[in-house]
Design an enzyme around this catalytic site. Structure first.
Site, PDB file in Angstrom:
ATOM      1  N   CYS A 275     -15.710  56.635  -4.783  1.00 23.72           N
ATOM      2  CA  CYS A 275     -17.056  56.262  -5.252  1.00 23.72           C
ATOM      3  C   CYS A 275     -17.465  54.838  -4.898  1.00 23.72           C
ATOM      4  O   CYS A 275     -18.390  54.625  -4.128  1.00 23.72           O
ATOM      5  CB  CYS A 275     -17.128  56.438  -6.768  1.00 23.72           C
ATOM      6  SG  CYS A 275     -16.947  58.146  -7.284  1.00 23.72           S
TER       7      CYS A 275
HETATM    8  N1  LIG Z   1     -13.695  61.426  -8.188  1.00 23.21           N
HETATM    9  C1  LIG Z   1     -14.432  60.680  -8.973  1.00 23.21           C
HETATM   10  O1  LIG Z   1     -13.918  59.873  -9.734  1.00 23.21           O
HETATM   11  C2  LIG Z   1     -15.949  60.834  -9.002  1.00 23.21           C
HETATM   12  C3  LIG Z   1     -16.660  60.240 -10.041  1.00 23.21           C
HETATM   13  C4  LIG Z   1     -18.038  60.377 -10.086  1.00 23.21           C
HETATM   14  C5  LIG Z   1     -18.694  61.078  -9.079  1.00 23.21           C
HETATM   15  N2  LIG Z   1     -17.989  61.643  -8.056  1.00 23.21           N
HETATM   16  C6  LIG Z   1     -18.738  62.372  -7.039  1.00 23.21           C
HETATM   17  O2  LIG Z   1     -18.562  63.765  -7.238  1.00 23.21           O
HETATM   18  C7  LIG Z   1     -18.536  64.448  -5.979  1.00 23.21           C
HETATM   19  C8  LIG Z   1     -17.236  65.219  -5.843  1.00 23.21           C
HETATM   20  O3  LIG Z   1     -16.163  64.308  -5.847  1.00 23.21           O
HETATM   21  P1  LIG Z   1     -14.666  64.756  -6.137  1.00 23.21           P
HETATM   22  O4  LIG Z   1     -13.903  63.497  -6.355  1.00 23.21           O
HETATM   23  O5  LIG Z   1     -14.621  65.818  -7.177  1.00 23.21           O
HETATM   24  O6  LIG Z   1     -14.296  65.407  -4.719  1.00 23.21           O
HETATM   25  P2  LIG Z   1     -13.024  66.319  -4.380  1.00 23.21           P
HETATM   26  O7  LIG Z   1     -12.776  66.169  -2.933  1.00 23.21           O
HETATM   27  O8  LIG Z   1     -11.932  66.068  -5.365  1.00 23.21           O
HETATM   28  O9  LIG Z   1     -13.551  67.787  -4.667  1.00 23.21           O
HETATM   29  C9  LIG Z   1     -14.554  68.396  -3.923  1.00 23.21           C
HETATM   30  C10 LIG Z   1     -14.214  69.870  -3.785  1.00 23.21           C
HETATM   31  O10 LIG Z   1     -15.284  70.511  -3.112  1.00 23.21           O
HETATM   32  C11 LIG Z   1     -14.751  71.485  -2.236  1.00 23.21           C
HETATM   33  N3  LIG Z   1     -15.761  71.780  -1.236  1.00 23.21           N
HETATM   34  C12 LIG Z   1     -16.131  71.037  -0.160  1.00 23.21           C
HETATM   35  N4  LIG Z   1     -17.146  71.633   0.483  1.00 23.21           N
HETATM   36  C13 LIG Z   1     -17.413  72.773  -0.183  1.00 23.21           C
HETATM   37  C14 LIG Z   1     -18.356  73.810  -0.006  1.00 23.21           C
HETATM   38  N5  LIG Z   1     -19.243  73.776   0.985  1.00 23.21           N
HETATM   39  N6  LIG Z   1     -18.328  74.844  -0.858  1.00 23.21           N
HETATM   40  C15 LIG Z   1     -17.443  74.876  -1.874  1.00 23.21           C
HETATM   41  N7  LIG Z   1     -16.529  73.916  -2.111  1.00 23.21           N
HETATM   42  C16 LIG Z   1     -16.529  72.883  -1.276  1.00 23.21           C
HETATM   43  C17 LIG Z   1     -13.486  70.853  -1.719  1.00 23.21           C
HETATM   44  O11 LIG Z   1     -12.586  71.829  -1.225  1.00 23.21           O
HETATM   45  C18 LIG Z   1     -12.962  70.137  -2.971  1.00 23.21           C
HETATM   46  O12 LIG Z   1     -12.103  70.970  -3.714  1.00 23.21           O
HETATM   47  C19 LIG Z   1     -18.730  63.366  -4.926  1.00 23.21           C
HETATM   48  O13 LIG Z   1     -20.083  63.279  -4.610  1.00 23.21           O
HETATM   49  C20 LIG Z   1     -18.281  62.111  -5.638  1.00 23.21           C
HETATM   50  O14 LIG Z   1     -18.905  60.961  -5.094  1.00 23.21           O
HETATM   51  C21 LIG Z   1     -16.629  61.538  -8.010  1.00 23.21           C
END
Ligand SMILES: NC(=O)c1ccc[n+]([C@@H]2O[C@H](COP(=O)([O-])OP(=O)(O)OC[C@H]3O[C@@H](n4cnc5c(N)ncnc54)[C@H](O)[C@@H]3O)[C@@H](O)[C@H]2O)c1
Length: 460
Positions: A275
């Site tokens: 992030c």
């Molecule tokens: N990790 C954090 O601490 C955090 C905090 C706040 C916001 N975010 C935001 O949340 C979002 C997700 O982050 P995350 O950390 O959970 O990512 P992540 O990589 O842990 O998880 C994303 C998941 O989405 C899946 N994916 C990708 N493309 C896909 C598709 N087309 N269809 C279905 N599944 C799909 C991936 O296989 C993965 O399992 C991002 O935008 C991130 O910036 C993350």
């Protein structure tokens, strides 16, 4: 179309709505389990079959979500997972939690959102609520998601409902979790906002409604930019203190006693995670499209991006005290995850520090209780590494130990007592010790006398 809004409202209120979560990662899996715990029937959708299998077998791969909870929710039928988007035709709501990385050029990579929305659009049906949670630039929900969903003829806010709600999960935080962190919601029209608030309100303690998806998108970017800029500021203060012979840790500790108008941030080896190093550049990119040049983001990016280089210079300075070059020295990096008590190494500055040391000829090792292995492709060293056991021998065997992440489970007394030399970027070692160099603090008094120029060579 008032009947569709009433139907969804009733289903959400009675928790009989079928809820979907696309992307079962750090954000999606905790959200899916929270919805399931609230009583909804939840289906997680992910392209990664290993994650879908794990959830289906009741196994969690996210440290904040206990496997026992997944087993319980799967066995009662509250939670299931699939790779097949066709299930969307049976769902009342879908939350999108897919990655939003940057391209090499620091432009937003919208491909994951676009791909997920393309799939959902095929199964969109009247009365459905779609909520984007992925962090992204202001305007994404209206400019990218809405037209894709409307391409089939249905209209957002009338035939189906659309909102943005930023995720604020803080992995590894024992106090704040998906359930008790207030959730900001901005829908396309009043009914979208109301329905999204109803969905989250069933599972999350406090809902904060804002006037539009763009506002909700901007809220998230303000929060993350605030953190990035303040970390940049304290890192610059650390560089200043280092030069001026002051201890930044003491300065921040004392400043933090001010009961108003100050919030402590701490220096470190650089920014990490999915992030803070990334999201502000989404804002920067969008602002530039409007002809606005956002200076704080670029400046903080430069300062934070320079920190791994500063840490490597500090390691060189410490080794110099022992009359050793970086080239050929063994450096044990303590902490690979980008922050303490978690296993996430995405964008971790430890990887940059290790790469820079490797390029200078150091023999790099690492120890991290949360990260058993490091694949060669995950860092620029290019070869696989396995974590070292944190024994007195392993610590003493390194010419220098670089503390880059201060996991709470590490025995820092053992590290302090066993190491030949320590560079501490997190103030993990309390007090002043002759073999401990801290970033942003005066070098410890020398116990090894510098070699002086011989008398014969001096000009009288
Ligand atoms: N990790 C954090 O601490 C955090 C905090 C706040 C916001 N975010 C935001 O949340 C979002 C997700 O982050 P995350 O950390 O959970 O990512 P992540 O990589 O842990 O998880 C994303 C998941 O989405 C899946 N994916 C990708 N493309 C896909 C598709 N087309 N269809 C279905 N599944 C799909 C991936 O296989 C993965 O399992 C991002 O935008 C991130 O910036 C993350």
């Amino acid at each position: 179309m008032s009947h569709v809004v009433n139907t969804l409202r009733d289903r959400l209120s009675s928790r009989s709505a079928r809820v979907g979560v696309v992307g079962l990662g750090y954000v999606g899996l905790p959200l899916a389990t929270e919805f399931a715990r609230a009583g909804f029937s939840v289906t997680g959708i992910d392209l990664d079959a290993r994650k879908v299998d794990a959830v289906s077998h009741g196994t969690s791969y996210i440290p904040d979500v206990p496997s026992e909870e997944v087993v319980r929710l799967v066995s009662t039928g509250q939670l299931s997972a699939t790779t097949d988007f066709a299930v969307c035709s049976t769902l009342d709501t879908v939350n999108i939690c897919v990655p939003t990385p940057l391209r090499k050029t620091k432009d937003p990579d919208m491909s994951y959102i676009v791909s997920a929305v393309e799939q959902i659009a095929r199964h969109l049906h009247p009365g459905m609520l779609i909520v984007l949670e992925s962090t992204t630039y202001p305007g994404t929900t209206e400019e990218v998601v809405k037209p894709m969903l409307e391409a089939g003829g249905m209209r957002a806010g009338i035939d189906f409902y659309l909102a943005f709600s930023p995720e604020r999960v803080d992995p590894g935080n024992p106090t704040f979790n998906t359930h008790n962190v207030p959730k900001v919601v901005g829908g396309l029209g009043a009914e979208s906002t109301e329905l999204a608030a109803l969905l989250y309100g069933a599972a999350i303690e406090t809902i904060v409604q804002v006037s539009s998806p763009q506002t909700a998108e901007m809220v998230k970017l303000l929060e993350n930019t605030f953190r990035m800029v303040n970390i940049g500021l304290v890192n610059e203060i650390a560089l200043m203190c280092d030069r001026m012979g002051l201890d930044v840790w003491e300065v921040v500790r004392a400043a933090a006693t001010k009961p108003f108008g100050f919030m402590p941030f701490y220096p470190g080896p650089g920014l990490g995670g999915h992030c803070i190093p990334i999201d502000p550049f989404y804002l920067s990119w969008k602002a530039k499209q409007s002809g606005f040049d956002p200076r704080f983001i670029e400046l903080a990016g430069q300062i934070n991006g320079g920190m791994p280089h500063f840490v490597v210079d500090k390691i060189a300075e410490a080794l110099n005290r022992h009359r050793k070059p970086v080239n050929g020295s063994t450096i044990l990096v303590l902490g690979l995850a980008y922050k303490r008590d978690i296993d996430d190494i995405r964008e971790s500055p430890s990887l940059d520090v290790m790469t820079l040391l490797h390029q200078r000829g150091a023999e790099v090792r690492y120890a991290d209780p949360y990260v058993p292995e490091l694949a060669g492709r995950a860092w620029h060293g290019g070869f696989d590494l396995r974590t070292q056991p944190l024994t007195a021998d392993a610590i003493a065997g390194a010419d220098c130990v670089a503390i880059l992440t201060e996991h709470r489970t590490v025995d820092y007394d053992l590290v302090r007592d066993s190491a030949q030399l320590i560079v501490d970027t997190r103030n993990a070692i309390a007090g002043i010790h002759s073999h401990v160099f801290k970033i942003g603090a005066p070098a410890p008094a020398a116990t090894v006398e510098p070699r002086v120029t011989s008398d014969e060579q001096r000009v009288a």
